[in-house]
Scaffold this active site. Structure first.
Site, PDB file in Angstrom:
ATOM      1  N   TYR A  72      81.198  88.065 -25.823  1.00  0.00           N
ATOM      2  CA  TYR A  72      81.815  87.289 -25.001  1.00  0.00           C
ATOM      3  C   TYR A  72      82.696  88.157 -23.922  1.00  0.00           C
ATOM      4  O   TYR A  72      82.901  87.959 -22.830  1.00  0.00           O
ATOM      5  CB  TYR A  72      82.791  86.226 -25.537  1.00  0.00           C
ATOM      6  CG  TYR A  72      83.521  85.400 -25.008  1.00  0.00           C
ATOM      7  CD1 TYR A  72      83.255  84.218 -24.757  1.00  0.00           C
ATOM      8  CD2 TYR A  72      84.689  85.747 -24.176  1.00  0.00           C
ATOM      9  CE1 TYR A  72      83.687  83.088 -24.018  1.00  0.00           C
ATOM     10  CE2 TYR A  72      85.370  84.811 -23.454  1.00  0.00           C
ATOM     11  CZ  TYR A  72      84.909  83.393 -23.232  1.00  0.00           C
ATOM     12  OH  TYR A  72      85.490  82.587 -22.448  1.00  0.00           O
ATOM     13  N   PHE A 124      77.943  80.977   6.890  1.00  0.00           N
ATOM     14  CA  PHE A 124      76.899  80.116   6.394  1.00  0.00           C
ATOM     15  C   PHE A 124      77.572  78.820   6.214  1.00  0.00           C
ATOM     16  O   PHE A 124      78.708  78.747   5.860  1.00  0.00           O
ATOM     17  CB  PHE A 124      76.286  80.903   5.117  1.00  0.00           C
ATOM     18  CG  PHE A 124      75.297  80.069   4.372  1.00  0.00           C
ATOM     19  CD1 PHE A 124      74.141  79.896   5.010  1.00  0.00           C
ATOM     20  CD2 PHE A 124      75.465  79.555   3.149  1.00  0.00           C
ATOM     21  CE1 PHE A 124      72.899  79.127   4.316  1.00  0.00           C
ATOM     22  CE2 PHE A 124      74.470  79.073   2.404  1.00  0.00           C
ATOM     23  CZ  PHE A 124      73.193  78.583   3.081  1.00  0.00           C
ATOM     24  N   ASP A 125      76.613  77.822   5.581  1.00  0.00           N
ATOM     25  CA  ASP A 125      77.118  76.336   5.639  1.00  0.00           C
ATOM     26  C   ASP A 125      78.183  76.345   4.332  1.00  0.00           C
ATOM     27  O   ASP A 125      79.206  75.737   4.472  1.00  0.00           O
ATOM     28  CB  ASP A 125      76.032  75.346   5.787  1.00  0.00           C
ATOM     29  CG  ASP A 125      74.912  75.583   4.612  1.00  0.00           C
ATOM     30  OD1 ASP A 125      74.736  76.734   4.222  1.00  0.00           O
ATOM     31  OD2 ASP A 125      74.510  74.868   3.916  1.00  0.00           O
ATOM     32  N   ASP A 214      80.091  88.848   3.471  1.00  0.00           N
ATOM     33  CA  ASP A 214      79.347  87.747   3.113  1.00  0.00           C
ATOM     34  C   ASP A 214      77.854  88.504   2.929  1.00  0.00           C
ATOM     35  O   ASP A 214      77.266  88.536   3.959  1.00  0.00           O
ATOM     36  CB  ASP A 214      79.116  86.310   3.814  1.00  0.00           C
ATOM     37  CG  ASP A 214      78.366  85.440   3.308  1.00  0.00           C
ATOM     38  OD1 ASP A 214      77.433  85.882   2.140  1.00  0.00           O
ATOM     39  OD2 ASP A 214      78.240  84.246   3.647  1.00  0.00           O
ATOM     40  N   ALA A 216      74.933  88.517   1.001  1.00  0.00           N
ATOM     41  CA  ALA A 216      73.755  88.060   0.461  1.00  0.00           C
ATOM     42  C   ALA A 216      72.429  88.776   0.804  1.00  0.00           C
ATOM     43  O   ALA A 216      71.844  89.150  -0.047  1.00  0.00           O
ATOM     44  CB  ALA A 216      73.630  86.419   0.817  1.00  0.00           C
ATOM     45  N   LYS A 257      69.685  86.462  -3.398  1.00  0.00           N
ATOM     46  CA  LYS A 257      68.776  87.165  -2.243  1.00  0.00           C
ATOM     47  C   LYS A 257      68.169  88.352  -2.677  1.00  0.00           C
ATOM     48  O   LYS A 257      67.546  88.724  -3.542  1.00  0.00           O
ATOM     49  CB  LYS A 257      69.534  86.800  -1.139  1.00  0.00           C
ATOM     50  CG  LYS A 257      69.476  85.456  -0.577  1.00  0.00           C
ATOM     51  CD  LYS A 257      70.447  84.460  -1.286  1.00  0.00           C
ATOM     52  CE  LYS A 257      70.903  83.376  -0.433  1.00  0.00           C
ATOM     53  NZ  LYS A 257      71.747  82.491  -1.298  1.00  0.00           N
ATOM     54  N   HIS A 449      73.343  67.457   4.235  1.00  0.00           N
ATOM     55  CA  HIS A 449      71.763  67.958   4.375  1.00  0.00           C
ATOM     56  C   HIS A 449      71.128  67.844   2.963  1.00  0.00           C
ATOM     57  O   HIS A 449      69.785  67.595   2.816  1.00  0.00           O
ATOM     58  CB  HIS A 449      71.656  69.248   5.096  1.00  0.00           C
ATOM     59  CG  HIS A 449      72.182  70.235   4.308  1.00  0.00           C
ATOM     60  ND1 HIS A 449      73.541  70.492   4.400  1.00  0.00           N
ATOM     61  CD2 HIS A 449      71.663  71.361   3.848  1.00  0.00           C
ATOM     62  CE1 HIS A 449      73.713  71.581   3.719  1.00  0.00           C
ATOM     63  NE2 HIS A 449      72.665  72.069   3.443  1.00  0.00           N
TER      64      HIS A 449
HETATM   65  N1  F0G Z   1      76.006  83.341   2.059  1.00  0.00           N
HETATM   66  C1  F0G Z   1      74.871  83.271   2.623  1.00  0.00           C
HETATM   67  C2  F0G Z   1      74.672  84.049   3.876  1.00  0.00           C
HETATM   68  C3  F0G Z   1      73.817  82.561   2.087  1.00  0.00           C
HETATM   69  O1  F0G Z   1      72.701  82.512   2.758  1.00  0.00           O
HETATM   70  C4  F0G Z   1      73.904  81.637   1.031  1.00  0.00           C
HETATM   71  C5  F0G Z   1      72.820  80.928   0.261  1.00  0.00           C
HETATM   72  C6  F0G Z   1      75.185  81.729   0.489  1.00  0.00           C
HETATM   73  C7  F0G Z   1      76.267  82.353   0.888  1.00  0.00           C
HETATM   74  C8  F0G Z   1      75.642  81.198  -0.772  1.00  0.00           C
HETATM   75  O2  F0G Z   1      75.033  81.414  -1.793  1.00  0.00           O
HETATM   76  O3  F0G Z   1      73.414  79.642  -2.741  1.00  0.00           O
HETATM   77  O4  F0G Z   1      74.257  81.550  -4.207  1.00  0.00           O
HETATM   78  O5  F0G Z   1      75.856  79.852  -3.645  1.00  0.00           O
HETATM   79  N2  F0G Z   1      71.823  80.785   0.981  1.00  0.00           N
HETATM   80  C9  F0G Z   1      70.992  79.851   0.621  1.00  0.00           C
HETATM   81  C10 F0G Z   1      69.974  79.839   1.674  1.00  0.00           C
HETATM   82  C11 F0G Z   1      71.194  78.475  -0.097  1.00  0.00           C
HETATM   83  O6  F0G Z   1      68.706  79.099   1.688  1.00  0.00           O
HETATM   84  O7  F0G Z   1      69.934  80.395   2.615  1.00  0.00           O
HETATM   85  P1  F0G Z   1      74.610  80.601  -3.226  1.00  0.00           P
END
Ligand code: F0G
Length: 457
Positions: A72, A124-125, A214, A216, A257, A449
């Site tokens: 843990y 990002f969304d 950010d 990824a 990613k 979406h």
């Molecule tokens: N930031 C970026 C640039 C991303 O592309 C994503 C996720 C996230 C944050 C969020 O990360 O999914 O681990 O919670 N992108 C995926 C995509 C979902 O299909 O581009 P997550």
């Protein structure tokens, strides 16, 4: 004869995928409410919905799973991840989370307050969602070139210094930090140059602001810097990565990613004070600070994935495959975001289906056509994703209306890419006959979406 380019790995395990008939797909997509997220994966032949969590782990990562420490508190897996983050990314403190948006949730709980403004490059969304959920707003300061798919620019993820300084000057008191997405997913997997990252740091320092990356696809960003930016050709990916992160105070990471794991994320920083504040939210939302949202074995695989993911040969194989699909489409004259991005090919649906009104969701219509044609699943990055304005509730129509074909890491071969290209070519040849788009039947109040139900317009 010069030897051709080839993959930097061989295949040790395979998974069967199945072709379907057009009749089957017509039925399935109707049942799915014309929403590709609603399909069962077995109804898909080549799945380019996302490159997130869909990669193939290496033999080294799989062996790390067996060595996971599931204690843990204070697990050795936590320290493995800590060492990788310190060595490769240059951050002293980190908090594991279950994925990228969880990292955003934890960090933003500390940093964002109602009425705040968060400037950045095409957020990002989920990032935008977490900002707007806190009644704050995101200001897009990406360079104009990013919004014209025909313009060739080596770093279409770049921030426009004038746009950024304008918000900093006018709204500085409402800005807790600047967020830079590397690579910039929303503008087409486009990289940000080192010079641009440095510029953002300088402006942030001038106005006393923090910088969040950010991250990824940070390794793919480093690859593009090496290939395209003067002065970096002879540097290793890891040297470039360390310099990139030297311009950030904090990073959020979706490890699904560039760390090539199926699940996982983290926040990393050098400020002990910020670490302590974020720890409180991490414990509440994710888990204790030495595991967050992750099991020990997953932290092990993630740590190894950071090493795998920052190797030049791997990145070269990966990005050349994305480029291969892009170049096949360009040969056919199909409009795509140029240059081709790091993780995906983005097809310009406005230029593909110019006769369809934007109210009928051009990119979603194209993605549905591609599924019908060959069982290939892409994803809409357009008006559906852009959602409604949180205040006026009016539909937002983004400048770019794209269908993204995201390529999972180390999963498909170039033969698969040829199938995708041929399928799109068939649609391109009959594009004039596509005169009916889609309309919304039911939608969620935020991030619609994922769950939206559509019907033929
Ligand atoms: N930031 C970026 C640039 C991303 O592309 C994503 C996720 C996230 C944050 C969020 O990360 O999914 O681990 O919670 N992108 C995926 C995509 C979902 O299909 O581009 P997550």
């Amino acid at each position: 004869m010069e030897l051709p380019f080839s993959e930097s790995y061989k295949i040790k395990m395979v998974e069967t995928i199945r072709k379907s008939s057009r009749e089957e797909r017509e039925k399935w997509i109707k049942e799915a409410g014309y929403n590709l997220f609603n399909l069962k994966s077995e109804q898909v032949f080549i799945d380019l919905l996302t490159d997130s969590g869909t990669g193939a782990m290496s033999d080294k990562q799989w062996s790390e799973l067996m060595l996971g420490d599931e204690s843990y508190a204070g697990a050795s897996s936590f320290y493995k991840m800590k060492n990788a983050i310190r060595e490769l990314l240059g951050f002293e403190y980190f908090l594991p989370t279950h994925q990228g948006r969880a990292a955003e949730n934890v960090l933003f709980s500390v940093l964002i307050h109602e009425g705040d403004i968060i400037p950045g490059n095409s957020h990002f969304d989920t990032t935008k969602g977490h900002i707007e959920f806190r009644k704050a707003s995101a200001t897009d300061c990406t360079i104009d070139e990013a919004f014209d798919t025909t313009i060739i620019h080596p770093f279409k993820g770049n921030v426009d210094p004038e746009k950024l300084e304008k918000v900093l000057k006018a709204q500085g008191n409402k800005i807790p930090f600047i967020i830079i997405t590397i690579t910039c997913n929303s503008s087409g997997g486009q990289p940000v140059s080192m010079a641009n990252l440095k510029m953002v740091r300088q402006l942030a320092d001038k106005y006393g602001k923090m910088v969040v990356f950010d991250s990824a696809r940070f390794a793919e960003n480093a690859y593009f810097i090496k290939m395209r930016e003067a002065g970096y050709q002879d540097k290793t990916i890891r040297e470039i990565v360390l310099e990139m992160f030297s311009y950030a105070d904090v990073m959020t990471m979706s490890s699904k990613k560039d760390a090539i794991v199926n699940m996982g994320g983290f926040i990393a920083m050098n400020s002990k004070e910020l670490y302590s504040k974020a720890s409180v939210f991490n414990i509440m939302f994710e888990g204790y600070v030495t595991y967050g949202g992750m099991s020990g074995r997953d932290m092990n695989a993630l740590a190894q994935g950071l090493y795998d993911g920052t190797e030049f040969e791997y990145l070269n194989t990966r990005i050349k495959q994305v480029e291969y699909l892009g170049s096949r489409l360009m040969e056919f004259g199909i409009p795509v975001q140029q240059p081709i991005g790091g993780h995906a090919v983005f097809v310009d649906a406005k230029r593909f289906l110019p006769n369809l009104p934007k109210e009928q969701f051009q990119a979603q219509t194209l993605a549905i056509e591609l599924y019908r044609e060959a069982g290939v699943r892409g994803v809409e990055i357009g008006a559906l994703l852009a959602d409604r304005d949180p205040v006026t509730r009016k539909d937002r129509y983004p400048e770019l209306e794209l269908m993204r074909l995201a390529i999972p890491r180390r999963v498909y071969t170039n033969n698969h890419m040829d199938v995708v290209a041929a399928a799109l070519k068939n649609i391109w040849d009959r594009r004039e006959t596509i005169t009916r788009g889609l309309k919304i039947v039911e939608e969620a109040p935020i991030m619609r979406h994922f769950t939206v139900t559509l019907d033929l317009a």
